[in-house]
Design a protein around this motif. Structure first.
Motif, short mmCIF file in Angstrom:
data_model
loop_
_atom_site.label_atom_id
_atom_site.label_comp_id
_atom_site.label_asym_id
_atom_site.label_seq_id
_atom_site.Cartn_x
_atom_site.Cartn_y
_atom_site.Cartn_z
N VAL A 102 0.76 -1.20 -0.07
CA VAL A 102 0.02 -0.02 0.05
C VAL A 102 0.93 1.17 -0.04
CG1 VAL A 102 -2.10 -0.99 1.07
CG2 VAL A 102 0.01 0.17 2.80
N GLY A 103 2.00 1.21 0.33
CA GLY A 103 3.05 2.45 0.16
C GLY A 103 3.60 2.63 1.63
N THR B 68 7.25 3.65 1.23
CA THR B 68 7.61 4.89 0.63
C THR B 68 7.01 6.13 1.58
OG1 THR B 68 6.69 3.57 -1.27
CG2 THR B 68 6.78 6.12 -1.49
N VAL C 50 11.63 -0.37 -1.29
CA VAL C 50 10.22 -0.31 -1.85
C VAL C 50 10.34 -1.09 -3.20
CG1 VAL C 50 8.87 1.32 -3.15
CG2 VAL C 50 10.02 2.12 -0.98
N ALA C 51 9.12 -1.84 -3.46
CA ALA C 51 9.07 -2.57 -4.61
C ALA C 51 7.67 -2.59 -4.86
CB ALA C 51 9.72 -3.83 -4.54
N ALA C 52 7.26 -3.16 -6.28
CA ALA C 52 5.97 -3.13 -6.75
C ALA C 52 5.29 -4.67 -6.29
CB ALA C 52 6.02 -3.10 -8.22
N THR D 190 7.61 -6.82 0.56
CA THR D 190 9.07 -6.25 0.43
C THR D 190 9.59 -6.16 1.69
OG1 THR D 190 8.01 -5.19 -1.60
CG2 THR D 190 10.08 -4.61 -0.85
N THR D 191 8.98 -5.60 2.53
CA THR D 191 9.51 -5.42 3.79
C THR D 191 9.15 -6.65 4.87
OG1 THR D 191 9.03 -3.08 3.67
CG2 THR D 191 9.15 -3.87 5.93
N LEU E 60 -3.35 8.43 -8.57
CA LEU E 60 -3.89 7.50 -9.60
C LEU E 60 -5.04 7.62 -9.66
CD1 LEU E 60 -1.90 4.25 -8.40
CD2 LEU E 60 -1.23 5.95 -10.44
N ALA F 278 -0.03 11.06 -1.65
CA ALA F 278 0.75 10.34 -2.66
C ALA F 278 1.95 10.36 -2.19
CB ALA F 278 0.52 10.95 -3.98
N ALA F 279 2.45 9.46 -1.57
CA ALA F 279 3.73 9.40 -0.82
C ALA F 279 4.98 9.46 -2.03
CB ALA F 279 4.14 8.17 -0.17
N GLU F 280 4.77 8.83 -3.05
CA GLU F 280 5.87 8.75 -4.19
C GLU F 280 5.91 10.34 -4.95
OE1 GLU F 280 6.35 4.84 -6.55
OE2 GLU F 280 4.99 6.31 -7.71
N1 LIG Z 1 1.39 5.76 -7.95
C1 LIG Z 1 2.03 5.66 -6.71
N2 LIG Z 1 2.56 4.57 -6.22
C2 LIG Z 1 3.21 4.50 -4.97
C3 LIG Z 1 2.86 5.49 -4.19
N3 LIG Z 1 3.50 5.24 -2.89
C4 LIG Z 1 4.07 3.86 -3.31
N4 LIG Z 1 3.53 3.35 -4.47
C5 LIG Z 1 4.28 2.14 -5.06
O1 LIG Z 1 3.32 1.27 -4.51
C6 LIG Z 1 4.43 0.05 -4.54
C7 LIG Z 1 4.58 -0.47 -3.06
O2 LIG Z 1 5.20 0.47 -2.11
P1 LIG Z 1 6.10 0.15 -0.79
O3 LIG Z 1 6.41 1.52 -0.21
O4 LIG Z 1 6.91 -0.66 -1.07
O5 LIG Z 1 4.69 -0.64 -0.21
P2 LIG Z 1 4.81 -1.22 1.33
O6 LIG Z 1 3.36 -1.05 1.93
O7 LIG Z 1 5.92 -1.11 2.20
O8 LIG Z 1 4.80 -3.03 0.90
P3 LIG Z 1 5.20 -4.07 1.77
O9 LIG Z 1 6.48 -3.81 2.34
O10 LIG Z 1 5.27 -5.17 0.64
O11 LIG Z 1 3.92 -4.51 2.75
C8 LIG Z 1 5.87 0.39 -4.95
O12 LIG Z 1 6.01 0.22 -6.41
C9 LIG Z 1 5.59 2.05 -4.74
O13 LIG Z 1 6.61 2.65 -5.89
C10 LIG Z 1 2.05 6.43 -4.43
O14 LIG Z 1 1.82 7.62 -3.83
N5 LIG Z 1 1.66 6.60 -5.83
#
Ligand SMILES: Nc1nc2c(ncn2[C@@H]2O[C@H](COP(=O)(O)OP(=O)(O)OP(=O)(O)O)[C@@H](O)[C@H]2O)c(=O)[nH]1
Ligand SMILES: [Mg+2]
Length: 360
Positions: A73-74, A77, A89-91, A95-96, A248, A265-267
């Motif tokens: 969910v991000g 990020t 960070v990965a798609a 990942t974590t 998005l 939108a963290a990214e």
């Molecule tokens: N479009 C978009 N993509 C994002 C945003 N934030 C994170 N992402 C993408 O979402 C994907 C997952 O992001 P992570 O930060 O690894 O998510 P996570 O919740 O830590 O995932 P796990 O550790 O697997 O639980 C990655 O491909 C990021 O680039 C955002 O604000 N917008």
């Protein structure tokens, strides 16, 4: 029959039972049984300080915030954007794999953020290291619930937290239960109540083997809240809800989301500042100044602590042995009835207080 099967059986019976005056008492009893079984899942006493988390987390800073959400969910990020940490960070999901701490400074407070693996449905029963993750959440000062804009299924997350004894944005119910050796159950109410009758109170206490006790009800509590007091291992933690990846979707899309949330939108770095504000406000921090007995107060470097902190907890922040050797404290500021008031260890501090601790 295992604990999980027993839980399912009771939940099924509750679902079958109509809610009305006639079934109210029976439902109360079922809820008490359910809470008792669920407590077995949470296990041990697990207080804030001693809770065995399974994950090795070293707390630092003035308070700790945990990131809870489904995989991908991000969360990482968000940690990376709010702090200088670089969590992977990965798609793809998961990942974590462990706890990644980061820290940021805001309005003079050092706030630690813990990035965690995603939780999945069934986490509280142990799915996907869920119990370790939820144990870390129980020790938090604030929980940040992160949702993906395309899957804003907040209910899954709330169920897992709730089932693990975490109560979000609630105050501990104002109810005191004092066990006795004999004499049965006596109930005293200091306010008019509507949600809980004496019979249900007796049933619930009976389920926990308590047949003699004094109960004082100071608030119109529900049977669920009363059970929380009886079970006793609840953590009352503030929470904020973040809807991430809003880059998005359109504004129209967001209109169908019915709960309140902060769009992020963290990214894209969108609303990270607002998120810091929300975290700071949610933590409800106050500034407390220390003054040596004979000297001047240190007005340059306040201690940043959570609002409602007792002198006892404040002592713990200053020194490990201070609480043991505590004699009294003196207060100058809004929590004092008059300047320099002597208070005991249960006194609650307010923003801007100046405190002198007198120890043996
Ligand atoms: N479009 C978009 N993509 C994002 C945003 N934030 C994170 N992402 C993408 O979402 C994907 C997952 O992001 P992570 O930060 O690894 O998510 P996570 O919740 O830590 O995932 P796990 O550790 O697997 O639980 C990655 O491909 C990021 O680039 C955002 O604000 N917008
Ligand atoms: Mg991650």
């Amino acid at each position: 029959m295992g604990v999980h099967e027993k839980i399912r059986e009771i939940e099924e019976e509750m679902a079958r039972t109509q809610v009305n005056k006639a079934t109210e008492r029976h439902l109360g009893l079922l809820k008490a049984k359910l809470a008792k079984l669920k407590k077995e899942i949470i296990g041990g006493k697990g207080s804030k300080k001693t809770g065995s988390s399974g994950f090795d987390v070293k707390k630092s800073g003035d308070s700790t915030v945990v990131l809870i959400g489904l995989p991908s969910v991000g969360k990482s990020t968000i940690l990376n954007k709010m702090t200088k940490q670089q969590s992977k960070v990965a798609a793809y999901a998961f990942t974590t794999l462990t706890v990644i701490p980061g820290i940021f400074e805001y309005k003079g407070a050092k706030i630690q953020i813990l990035d965690l693996p995603g939780i999945i449905s069934g986490a509280k029963e142990g799915a996907g290291r869920g119990r370790e993750i939820l144990s870390v959440a129980r020790s938090a000062d604030l929980i940040m619930i992160i949702l993906d804009v395309f899957h804003p299924n907040i209910k899954t997350i709330l169920d897992e937290l709730e089932g693990f004894g975490i109560r979000l944005n609630q105050k501990p119910p104002n109810v005191v239960i004092t066990k006795k050796q004999k004499g049965g159950i006596t109930v005293n109410r200091t306010v008019k109540t509507t949600k809980l009758d004496d019979k249900t109170i007796e049933d619930v206490l009976g389920e926990y083997g308590m047949h003699s006790a004094d109960v004082v009800i100071r608030q119109d509590v529900s049977v669920d809240e009363f059970i929380d007091v009886v079970v006793g291992n609840r953590e009352y933690i503030p929470a904020i809800t973040v809807l991430n990846k809003v880059d998005l979707v359109s504004r129209d899309y967001l209109k169908q989301v019915k709960f309140s949330y902060l769009p992020v939108a963290a990214e894209k770095n969108f609303n990270i500042d607002k998120l810091k504000d929300a975290v700071y406000d949610g933590l409800d921090l106050i500034r407390v100044y220390t003054k040596p007995r004979m000297g001047e107060a240190d007005m340059k470097e306040p201690m940043i602590v959570r609002s409602g902190i007792t002198v006892a907890e404040f002592c713990d922040r200053l020194h490990r042995d201070l609480r043991k050797n505590f004699k009294y404290a003196q207060i100058w500021g809004t929590s004092a009835r008059f300047q320099g008031q002597k208070v005991g260890i249960e006194h609650r501090l307010k923003d801007g207080d100046i405190v002198t601790i007198v120890a043996r």
